[in-house]
Each structure stands twice: as C-alpha cells, then as structure tokens.
Design a protein around this motif. Structure first.
Motif, PDB file in Angstrom:
ATOM      1  N   VAL A  73      38.759  34.386  28.288  1.00 56.43           N
ATOM      2  CA  VAL A  73      37.490  34.339  28.998  1.00 56.43           C
ATOM      3  C   VAL A  73      37.568  33.287  30.267  1.00 56.43           C
ATOM      4  O   VAL A  73      37.339  33.644  31.316  1.00 56.43           O
ATOM      5  N   ASN A  74      38.146  31.977  30.060  1.00 58.49           N
ATOM      6  CA  ASN A  74      38.234  31.086  30.901  1.00 58.49           C
ATOM      7  C   ASN A  74      39.350  31.509  31.849  1.00 58.49           C
ATOM      8  O   ASN A  74      39.087  31.083  33.162  1.00 58.49           O
ATOM      9  N   LYS A  75      40.594  32.147  31.517  1.00 59.97           N
ATOM     10  CA  LYS A  75      41.471  32.524  32.344  1.00 59.97           C
ATOM     11  C   LYS A  75      41.096  33.622  33.432  1.00 59.97           C
ATOM     12  O   LYS A  75      41.253  33.407  34.489  1.00 59.97           O
ATOM     13  N   TRP A  76      39.998  34.431  32.964  1.00 59.92           N
ATOM     14  CA  TRP A  76      39.534  35.386  33.766  1.00 59.92           C
ATOM     15  C   TRP A  76      38.302  34.778  34.675  1.00 59.92           C
ATOM     16  O   TRP A  76      38.518  35.121  35.936  1.00 59.92           O
ATOM     17  N   LEU A  77      37.485  33.678  34.347  1.00 57.11           N
ATOM     18  CA  LEU A  77      36.598  33.170  35.071  1.00 57.11           C
ATOM     19  C   LEU A  77      37.228  32.417  36.228  1.00 57.11           C
ATOM     20  O   LEU A  77      36.689  32.284  37.426  1.00 57.11           O
ATOM     21  N   GLU A  78      38.384  31.702  36.108  1.00 60.04           N
ATOM     22  CA  GLU A  78      39.294  30.880  36.922  1.00 60.04           C
ATOM     23  C   GLU A  78      40.128  31.474  37.699  1.00 60.04           C
ATOM     24  O   GLU A  78      40.461  30.935  38.678  1.00 60.04           O
ATOM     25  N   GLY A  79      40.526  32.904  37.358  1.00 55.48           N
ATOM     26  CA  GLY A  79      41.710  33.515  38.032  1.00 55.48           C
ATOM     27  C   GLY A  79      41.370  34.182  39.233  1.00 55.48           C
ATOM     28  O   GLY A  79      40.045  34.346  39.645  1.00 55.48           O
ATOM     29  N   ASN A  80      42.322  34.990  39.516  1.00 56.65           N
ATOM     30  CA  ASN A  80      42.024  35.707  40.692  1.00 56.65           C
ATOM     31  C   ASN A  80      41.419  37.294  40.518  1.00 56.65           C
ATOM     32  O   ASN A  80      42.194  38.279  40.616  1.00 56.65           O
ATOM     33  N   TYR A  81      40.266  37.155  39.851  1.00 56.03           N
ATOM     34  CA  TYR A  81      39.536  38.227  39.664  1.00 56.03           C
ATOM     35  C   TYR A  81      38.403  38.272  40.560  1.00 56.03           C
ATOM     36  O   TYR A  81      37.947  37.304  40.946  1.00 56.03           O
ATOM     37  N   ASP A  82      37.868  39.746  40.584  1.00 53.88           N
ATOM     38  CA  ASP A  82      36.873  39.812  41.629  1.00 53.88           C
ATOM     39  C   ASP A  82      35.571  39.178  41.230  1.00 53.88           C
ATOM     40  O   ASP A  82      35.373  39.182  39.922  1.00 53.88           O
ATOM     41  N   ALA A  83      34.584  38.998  41.998  1.00 47.01           N
ATOM     42  CA  ALA A  83      33.259  38.450  41.758  1.00 47.01           C
ATOM     43  C   ALA A  83      32.489  39.250  40.751  1.00 47.01           C
ATOM     44  O   ALA A  83      31.875  38.841  39.994  1.00 47.01           O
ATOM     45  N   GLU A  84      32.673  40.674  40.838  1.00 51.06           N
ATOM     46  CA  GLU A  84      31.817  41.633  40.004  1.00 51.06           C
ATOM     47  C   GLU A  84      32.284  41.176  38.737  1.00 51.06           C
ATOM     48  O   GLU A  84      31.599  41.425  37.771  1.00 51.06           O
TER      49      GLU A  84
END
Length: 573
Positions: free
Chosen positions: A9-20
């Motif tokens: 979860v943290n990897k996705w929250l902190e990584g280059n994933y879009d705001a949506e």
C-alpha cells in the motif's frame, strides 16, 4: 501478511501512481479494510497463460499498472529471444476497460521498439491467433477474461506460432515479469509510430480461411435456409459470426437482438458463459418461438461455443461440451471420409478430461487420436511436433472449445459455429437432426455421459484450501467409489500412473500438471483439476454403458445421470 499489505500500500501511495488511484486507496483504508487487504496482499500472478483477475486498484488486481508491468516483462523476454525487428499483435474483447488495457499494452510494446499490429476495435480471440501467424509476429496479447463475470478482465499472452506459450517460454516470461519491481521500470510511451492499426483487411483474410474449412459447401447451399438463432452474449462474436455464416451460404440467420450489442456489463446475464442455461435462456426462447433448427451462443471473446437443439420429443435442450465435441470430431472424420478427402495420416487431438468416446470413434475409423493436458496450447504444441508427418484435422476439449484446421492455434468459436451449422445442414439434408445423430453415435459406439462441477474457494485462503483437497486425494486415494474398485490412479503432477489393484506403476509422459484421475473397474473416470485462471477446483465425471436402441435413450440417460449423482454424493462434493 499485514506487513506485506502495508508495504505494498505504501509503495503505491508514495510511488508514481496517478492521483485517482491514490485517492481510491485512501478510501479503501477508511471504508473497506478487507477489500484493501485482498487487493494488496500479493502481486497478481502472471501465470503460464498470462493474467486474469478482478479489476480494481492494487497489486492483486487487473489495472493499467499491472497490465503495463506485465507487458514490460514480456517485451524484455521477446527482445532476449529474438534479434532484429520484432512485431506483436494486440486485440481485446468487449469487457469494460479492455480497449484501454489493449492500448496500454500496445504503447508499452511500441515504446520498447517493438512493432505492434493493434486491432482497430474489439475482435474475437481466435483472430488474434490468426493475425500473429499471418503477420509473422513473434508474439501477441489479447485483453480478455473470456467467460468470467463482468468484474473480471485479463491478459492472454501468445508466442510466435499463434498459441499460448509452453515450456520453456511460459516459465521464462514469468521470470521476466517478476523482475519488474516498479512502475518506474516500465517504458510507457514514446514509440507510437511503431503501432499499425489493422481491421477489415485482416477480417477478410480470416473469413476466407474459415470458409476453407468447409467439407460439404454444397450441402450448405442446399440447406441455405437452415433456421439459425445466434447470440454473441454482448461479445465479440457479432464482429464475425454473422459474416462467416453468410459466407457459408446460410440465409436464415437470426441474431438475438437483446444480446447483439457488445457491452462489458453483460446486462442480460449474470455469467456470460454459453455453458450456462440461464445465459442461453433468451436465445432458447427465440429458438422456440421461431421453431429454429439450431441455437448457437459464443462467449465474450468468441472462443467458446454452446449449442441448443430439439430432442426427439421436440423439446429444446443445450448440449454439453463433450457432446458438441463428439459431434464435431465425428463430422470431420466421417464427412472427410465420405467426401473422399480423408488422408491415411489424419489425426485428431483431445484433452485428458474430454469424453473417451472420441477415442473410440477415431480408433474405429483408423484415425490417430492423441490426448494432451487441458488447454489448447498443448493441442497446438502437438500439432507443431507432428507437422510434416501427420495431418491435423480437429482438436477440442469439453469446455466448449474447438479448433478446426491448423491455420490458428487456439480455440475458435467463429469457425466452430460455421462447421456446427454445416453439420446441422448435413443431417437435415438426410431428414435428420443433430440430436438424432448424437443418439446414433451412442448406439453405435457406446453411451458415454459426462458431467462437471466446479467448487469455488475465494479470498486469501482459497488456494490453500484447494491445495489441501488435492493433497488429500493424492495421499489417500479412495479404494472404491460407488461400490466399484478404483483400478487406476493417474497423477499428472507426479507423472505417475498406478494400478491400485495389481500394485503396479508406470511413468506418465505428458508434462507435469496438477491433475488427478481415478479410473474405476467399470470404466467410470473421475478427474480433479484446480483451475489455472480462477479460484476453483473442477471435478469431471464420465460414466458409460451400452445403448441398445434410440428408443432406450432417455431411460439409459437417467441411469447414467443417477450414477453420477451417487458418485458426487459419496465424494462429499
């Protein structure tokens, strides 16, 4: 497990994933801890056939990020295997997001310097296989979840022969995909000039190929007004099936209007699978109303076909996949023989869980019949192995899949619909129906009745529960079932066959696969196989007896159906 979930979860929250995407994760954190856990407790596995799963946010879901990372790994492997120019074909079905996923797939391949033949819009999966072979591609992808419910999508990967991958490529691609640790490892864009849109010209070539499969075109002409009802079940079949029936000369085709339009929500069905009576119910009603000769339905990516016919009482029934395969195999053997085009090296291929009645028919007609593991990639692999020495005619499996001729290397409901309608015309030309033919085959060769049940085990513990069931059967096989001795245990995972009565063993030469088969002293066969794409374990049952005459069909069928029910009850399934 909680640490793994939190890290993902943290990897996705902190990584280059879009705001949506990040906002969606936060909402799950606040409102649905169970969904968050299931979405992030593992990476969605890239199996030997590709990806399949629920659409949504997370490492364990189908989304643009998991699709992109899978494509990057596949692109890396293609570049390891082939030097010089590399091309792939990409297609998609009617599911929600399938076009988006296909375009992402194409963009990632293209950004890696790979030429992409991208279909202009939705197309049947078999046409993707055809395109790979026609355009000389090194691989291909179709974005589909086949017959799964609307919440699912998937990604099926193909090799240069137009078939899904077998060893060593299947495992090697998985290794490359697993090396993609982050979305930052993906080349998302920059190669758009490498994408070529294809469509109608490829359709025309494919339809010509299917027309070439016809054994008795003159019968189709004679019975051109055969009354056909067809439903694409909101899928890709609408793109080609009406056209191929017209090409075969059929002029009395009725498409089920309520299911004509491609729609990933599948609004008229719960489960877009032509195996299901509920799914085919609208088509059945129309067939009754029109007093049709035959009903056909294809799944969303048009690689499976279901058929309905009238029985001897005038009642509409749906044939199971074994019956459909039996009729198709017999027709290709019998009709070629009658036409004088049968060759001494003709061969047919079926899977180990498909009716053994096909083996008997092939044997009686001096046609080689080979049994392979479940999945059309194994049929395709054997075709390649026998190429130049044996003449492949037809292959198929009980799960409503047929592959006629060797110009494609995956199951094809478009060509299957055409040949099944030709079969119906062939029988009608004799004043008979496909049901009459089926019963005649049972009288001639023996009455084999098959049934299938699937047990679903969802969630994080599902796979472990299925594994435990298989291990229990493997270590403690029953001595008897329904009072009949279990004579043989075939363990395809351990590649060992055992005669439990005479205490003998032999090696199974097929590749490893997690399948168990029990063969009873009376010819009954029971197979257990976990699905490779869904959280299911499937049990296949086959019982048989003689059928003295067509008049005895219904009474004998009830005896066999009752026998299967007793076996299921005894096995606590």
């Amino acid at each position: 497990m909680e640490k793994i979930i939190a890290a993902n979860v943290n990897k996705w929250l902190e990584g280059n994933y879009d705001a949506e995407t990040k906002e969606g994760i936060k909402k799950l954190q606040e409102n649905d801890a169970d969904e968050l856990a299931d979405a992030f407790y593992k990476n969605l596995e890239f199996g030997t056939g590709g990806l399949r799963g629920l659409m949504g946010i997370g490492t364990n879901r189908i989304n643009k990020y998991t699709i992109g990372m899978a494509t990057q790994g596949y692109a890396n492997y293609l570049k390891k295997c082939f030097s010089g120019a590399i091309s792939v074909a990409v297609a998609h079905d009617s599911r929600n997001n399938s076009r988006t996923f296909a375009e992402i797939t194409a963009n990632v391949f293209a950004a890696n310097g790979i030429k992409v033949f991208l279909f202009e819009s939705l197309r049947p999966t078999p046409e993707l296989s055809f395109a790979i072979r026609h355009y000389g591609c090194k691989g291909g992808v179709v974005c589909t979840a086949s017959h799964n419910p609307k919440e699912y999508n998937g990604y099926k990967a193909y090799w240069d022969d137009g078939a899904q991958m077998v060893a060593p490529h299947d495992k090697n691609v998985i290794i490359e995909v697993e090396k993609i640790a982050s979305v930052d490892d993906v080349q998302w864009s920059g190669g758009e000039a490498n994408i070529e849109i294809i469509g109608k010209e490829t359709d025309a070539l494919y339809l010509d190929m299917v027309k070439g499969l016809s054994v008795y075109p003159e019968v189709c002409t004679a019975q051109h007004d055969l009354k056909i009802v067809y439903t694409p079940i909101h899928g890709t079949g609408i793109m080609l099936v009406p056209d191929v029936l017209k090409k075969y000369g059929f002029t009395n085709v009725h498409v089920v209007e309520a299911q004509r339009t491609p729609d990933g929500n599948f609004p008229t069905v719960n489960y877009p699978n032509p195996e299901e009576k509920e799914t085919m119910s609208i088509g059945l009603e129309q067939a009754k109303k029109l007093d049709a000769d035959i009903l056909l339905g294809t799944d969303p990516d048009a690689d499976r076909v279901g058929i309905g016919v009238k029985n001897d009482k005038g009642e509409w029934i749906l044939m199971n996949g074994n019956q459909t395969a039996l009729l198709a195999f017999n027709y290709m053997i019998e009709a070629r023989k009658a036409k004088g085009i049968a060759a001494p090296n003709d061969m047919v291929i079926k899977t180990i869980v498909t009716t053994d009645l096909i083996d008997r028919i092939a044997e009686q007609n001096n046609v080689a019949c080979y049994n392979v593991l479940t999945g059309f990639k194994w049929i395709s692999s054997l075709i390649a192995e026998k190429e130049g020495t044996e003449n492949y005619i037809i292959g198929g499996e009980e799960s409503f899949g047929l592959m006629i001729g060797d110009k494609i290397r995956d199951k094809d409901a478009v060509s299957a619909v055409a040949i099944i309608c030709e079969m119906a015309a062939y029988e009608k030309n004799k004043g008979r129906s496909l049901f009459d033919k089926l019963v005649d085959l049972y009288v001639q060769y023996g009455f084999y009745k098959e049934s299938l049940i699937s047990i679903t085990k969802k969630g994080m513990n599902g796979a472990a529960e299925i594994a435990a069931m298989m291990e229990g059967y493997r270590k403690n096989p029953p001595a008897t079932i329904n009072g009949i001795a279990v004579k043989y245990l075939l363990d395809y995972e351990l590649q060992v066959g055992k005669d439990l009565v005479e205490n003998k063993e032999w090696k199974i030469t097929l590749p490893k696969s997690n399948v168990l088969q029990f063969e009873l002293a009376d010819g009954t066969k029971i197979s257990a196989r976990p699905s490779g794409t869904e959280p299911k374990i499937k049990f296949y049952f086959s019982v048989n007896t003689t059928l003295a005459s067509a008049a005895d069909f219904h009474a004998t069928e009830k005896v066999l159906d009752d026998k299967i029910e007793v076996i299921i009850k005894e096995m606590n399934l």
